[in-house]
Write a protein that holds these residues in place. Structure first.
Motif, PDB file in Angstrom:
ATOM      1  N   VAL A 197       0.683  -1.077  -0.078  1.00 27.47           N
ATOM      2  CA  VAL A 197       0.047   0.117  -0.055  1.00 27.47           C
ATOM      3  C   VAL A 197       0.801   1.285   0.047  1.00 27.47           C
ATOM      4  CG1 VAL A 197      -1.635   1.356   1.298  1.00 27.47           C
ATOM      5  CG2 VAL A 197      -1.886  -1.175   0.994  1.00 27.47           C
ATOM      6  N   GLU A 198       0.717   2.114  -0.943  1.00 28.07           N
ATOM      7  CA  GLU A 198       1.456   3.311  -0.938  1.00 28.07           C
ATOM      8  C   GLU A 198       1.190   4.450   0.066  1.00 28.07           C
ATOM      9  OE1 GLU A 198       1.305   4.969  -5.042  1.00 28.07           O
ATOM     10  OE2 GLU A 198       2.359   3.054  -5.691  1.00 28.07           O
ATOM     11  N   GLN A 199      -0.133   4.650   0.475  1.00 30.39           N
ATOM     12  CA  GLN A 199      -0.669   5.380   1.557  1.00 30.39           C
ATOM     13  C   GLN A 199      -1.710   4.957   2.334  1.00 30.39           C
ATOM     14  OE1 GLN A 199      -1.146  10.016   0.222  1.00 30.39           O
ATOM     15  NE2 GLN A 199      -1.156   8.778  -1.484  1.00 30.39           N
ATOM     16  N   ALA A 200      -1.805   5.170   3.708  1.00 34.01           N
ATOM     17  CA  ALA A 200      -2.569   4.495   4.622  1.00 34.01           C
ATOM     18  C   ALA A 200      -3.696   5.570   4.930  1.00 34.01           C
ATOM     19  CB  ALA A 200      -1.921   4.026   5.775  1.00 34.01           C
ATOM     20  N   ALA A 201      -4.774   5.302   4.431  1.00 38.56           N
ATOM     21  CA  ALA A 201      -5.912   6.454   4.688  1.00 38.56           C
ATOM     22  C   ALA A 201      -6.338   6.451   6.145  1.00 38.56           C
ATOM     23  CB  ALA A 201      -6.975   6.425   3.979  1.00 38.56           C
ATOM     24  N   TRP A 202      -6.200   5.418   6.997  1.00 39.92           N
ATOM     25  CA  TRP A 202      -6.637   5.562   8.367  1.00 39.92           C
ATOM     26  C   TRP A 202      -5.823   6.513   9.353  1.00 39.92           C
ATOM     27  CZ3 TRP A 202      -2.307   3.606  11.094  1.00 39.92           C
ATOM     28  CH2 TRP A 202      -1.385   2.830  10.494  1.00 39.92           C
ATOM     29  N   LYS A 203      -4.712   6.694   8.575  1.00 41.88           N
ATOM     30  CA  LYS A 203      -3.792   7.816   9.558  1.00 41.88           C
ATOM     31  C   LYS A 203      -4.257   9.056   9.476  1.00 41.88           C
ATOM     32  CE  LYS A 203       0.725   5.707   8.858  1.00 41.88           C
ATOM     33  NZ  LYS A 203       2.031   5.516   8.484  1.00 41.88           N
ATOM     34  N   THR A 204      -5.475   9.486   8.606  1.00 42.22           N
ATOM     35  CA  THR A 204      -5.945  10.648   8.530  1.00 42.22           C
ATOM     36  C   THR A 204      -7.450  10.791   8.647  1.00 42.22           C
ATOM     37  OG1 THR A 204      -5.706  10.897   6.226  1.00 42.22           O
ATOM     38  CG2 THR A 204      -3.801  11.822   7.581  1.00 42.22           C
ATOM     39  N   LYS A 205      -7.941   9.384   8.550  1.00 36.14           N
ATOM     40  CA  LYS A 205      -9.526   9.626   8.508  1.00 36.14           C
ATOM     41  C   LYS A 205      -9.771   8.776   9.568  1.00 36.14           C
ATOM     42  CE  LYS A 205      -9.251  11.426   4.268  1.00 36.14           C
ATOM     43  NZ  LYS A 205      -9.832  10.847   2.933  1.00 36.14           N
ATOM     44  N   PRO A 206     -11.222   9.025  10.096  1.00 34.60           N
ATOM     45  CA  PRO A 206     -11.728   8.210  11.273  1.00 34.60           C
ATOM     46  C   PRO A 206     -11.911   6.818  10.626  1.00 34.60           C
ATOM     47  CG  PRO A 206     -12.807  10.401  10.917  1.00 34.60           C
ATOM     48  CD  PRO A 206     -12.067  10.239   9.740  1.00 34.60           C
ATOM     49  N   SER A 207     -11.783   5.823  11.657  1.00 34.75           N
ATOM     50  CA  SER A 207     -12.032   4.487  11.183  1.00 34.75           C
ATOM     51  C   SER A 207     -12.857   3.681  12.180  1.00 34.75           C
ATOM     52  CB  SER A 207     -10.360   3.932  10.812  1.00 34.75           C
ATOM     53  OG  SER A 207      -9.839   4.702  10.013  1.00 34.75           O
ATOM     54  N   TYR A 208     -13.346   2.648  11.558  1.00 34.38           N
ATOM     55  CA  TYR A 208     -14.033   1.938  12.347  1.00 34.38           C
ATOM     56  C   TYR A 208     -13.682   0.270  12.086  1.00 34.38           C
ATOM     57  CZ  TYR A 208     -17.099   5.942  13.613  1.00 34.38           C
ATOM     58  OH  TYR A 208     -17.532   6.933  13.875  1.00 34.38           O
ATOM     59  N   GLY A 209     -13.689  -0.585  12.977  1.00 33.94           N
ATOM     60  CA  GLY A 209     -13.157  -1.791  12.416  1.00 33.94           C
ATOM     61  C   GLY A 209     -14.284  -3.153  13.024  1.00 33.94           C
ATOM     62  N   ILE A 210     -14.585  -3.801  12.260  1.00 32.59           N
ATOM     63  CA  ILE A 210     -15.496  -5.145  12.766  1.00 32.59           C
ATOM     64  C   ILE A 210     -14.581  -6.264  12.968  1.00 32.59           C
ATOM     65  CG2 ILE A 210     -17.594  -6.513  12.058  1.00 32.59           C
ATOM     66  CD1 ILE A 210     -18.685  -4.183  10.726  1.00 32.59           C
ATOM     67  N   VAL A 211     -14.624  -6.844  14.095  1.00 35.60           N
ATOM     68  CA  VAL A 211     -13.830  -8.146  14.111  1.00 35.60           C
ATOM     69  C   VAL A 211     -14.911  -9.176  14.202  1.00 35.60           C
ATOM     70  CG1 VAL A 211     -12.733  -9.724  15.822  1.00 35.60           C
ATOM     71  CG2 VAL A 211     -12.211  -7.057  15.500  1.00 35.60           C
ATOM     72  N   ALA A 212     -14.791 -10.206  13.208  1.00 35.95           N
ATOM     73  CA  ALA A 212     -15.894 -11.419  12.981  1.00 35.95           C
ATOM     74  C   ALA A 212     -14.929 -12.378  13.829  1.00 35.95           C
ATOM     75  CB  ALA A 212     -15.828 -11.808  12.043  1.00 35.95           C
ATOM     76  N   THR A 213     -15.860 -12.586  15.006  1.00 38.60           N
ATOM     77  CA  THR A 213     -15.176 -13.323  16.157  1.00 38.60           C
ATOM     78  C   THR A 213     -14.931 -14.758  16.034  1.00 38.60           C
ATOM     79  OG1 THR A 213     -17.114 -14.033  17.372  1.00 38.60           O
ATOM     80  CG2 THR A 213     -16.086 -11.803  17.969  1.00 38.60           C
ATOM     81  N   GLU A 214     -15.499 -15.606  14.759  1.00 35.93           N
ATOM     82  CA  GLU A 214     -15.426 -16.738  14.434  1.00 35.93           C
ATOM     83  C   GLU A 214     -14.867 -16.867  13.167  1.00 35.93           C
ATOM     84  OE1 GLU A 214     -19.505 -18.286  14.768  1.00 35.93           O
ATOM     85  OE2 GLU A 214     -19.385 -18.302  16.734  1.00 35.93           O
TER      86      GLU A 214
END
Length: 262
Positions: A197-214
């Motif tokens: 990846v050349e740039q990581a948008a999560w460094k400057t944009k609000p981020s949400y992450g869903i963990v699928a527990t199974e």
């Protein structure tokens, strides 16, 4: 009143006006931009399952008044997929919440630097940093015995092993649903997982992450690690790798929270 006094008075008025305008502009940028809900949602699928998998999430969001667009990734290279995402993002009439599943997380990480993107949602997804590959995170934890992938074919495409598809990819769907997904799976060029990846948008944009527990295809612990590094707001949902199909209402709630900046 002397000419000097008049000039001093005018100068004070100009300075005061400039300060008020600066405060208004600051309020607009930091206040309104954060509090005004985003109405455009762009959904990005991962490897092995195409954009039609988002159907139930799409139905929920559109009924809530959101404008939803779905990217169909060619899965031929990271650059090609990012271009496909940007084509859809650029067509929107305002700010966008960009959502990615699995490999689609790498795509939104790169495409998310688009100025129209207001926030990111990772759904059982990769969230690599600048210079990292998705492949690095595939190997970050031992592969679950339920999961497996074919070797690249003569064209370089990789499939999820059909013999392991139900248990390793879609364990919380019915066998009939899983069989259809397997039969219609979209392969990915194996080299995609080696592209940084050349740039990581999560460094400057609000981020949400869903963990699928199974999740058996991408280790849940690996998902948490990437999301924590991205300073994402994490939600854990009981489900397989295709949690957006098995738990569409729960996934849609996270997307709406991102759109409302909650």
């Amino acid at each position: 009143m002397t000419t000097r006094n008049i000039l001093n008075s005018l100068k004070k008025v100009v300075i005061a006006t400039v300060l008020v305008m600066a405060q208004l502009l600051t309020g607009f940028k930091s206040g309104n931009a954060q509090t005004t809900p985003v109405k455009n949602i762009v959904l990005v699928h991962g490897a092995f399952a195409d954009g039609s998998g988002w159907k139930q999430v799409y139905d929920i969001l559109t009924k809530k008044g959101y404008h939803v667009s779905i990217v169909q990734n060619p899965l031929t290279s990271l650059k090609d997929d990012v271009n496909a995402a940007n084509s859809v993002i650029d067509a929107q009439d305002g700010p966008v919440i960009l959502v990615g599943h699995s490999w689609g997380g790498a795509v939104i990480t790169a495409a998310g630097v688009n100025p129209k993107v207001a926030g990111l949602v990772y759904v059982a997804a990769f969230a690599p940093d600048q210079g990292e590959t998705a492949g690095k995170w595939v190997g970050a934890a031992p592969q679950a015995p339920e999961a497996g992938f074919t070797k690249p074919d003569q064209f370089g495409f990789v499939y999820f092993d059909p013999a392991k598809f139900h248990g390793g990819f879609a364990g919380d769907l019915s066998k009939a649903q899983s069989d259809f997904l397997c039969a219609s799976q979209v392969p990915i060029i194996g080299h995609c997982f080696e592209e940084p990846v050349e740039q990581a948008a999560w460094k400057t944009k609000p981020s949400y992450g869903i963990v699928a527990t199974e999740d058996k295809a991408l280790d849940p612990g690996t998902e948490r690690t990437m999301y924590k590094r991205a300073n994402a707001k994490i939600t854990e949902i009981k489900g397989s790798h295709v949690v957006f199909i098995s738990q569409p209402a729960a996934v849609a709630r996270v997307i709406m929270a991102a759109a409302e900046n909650k």
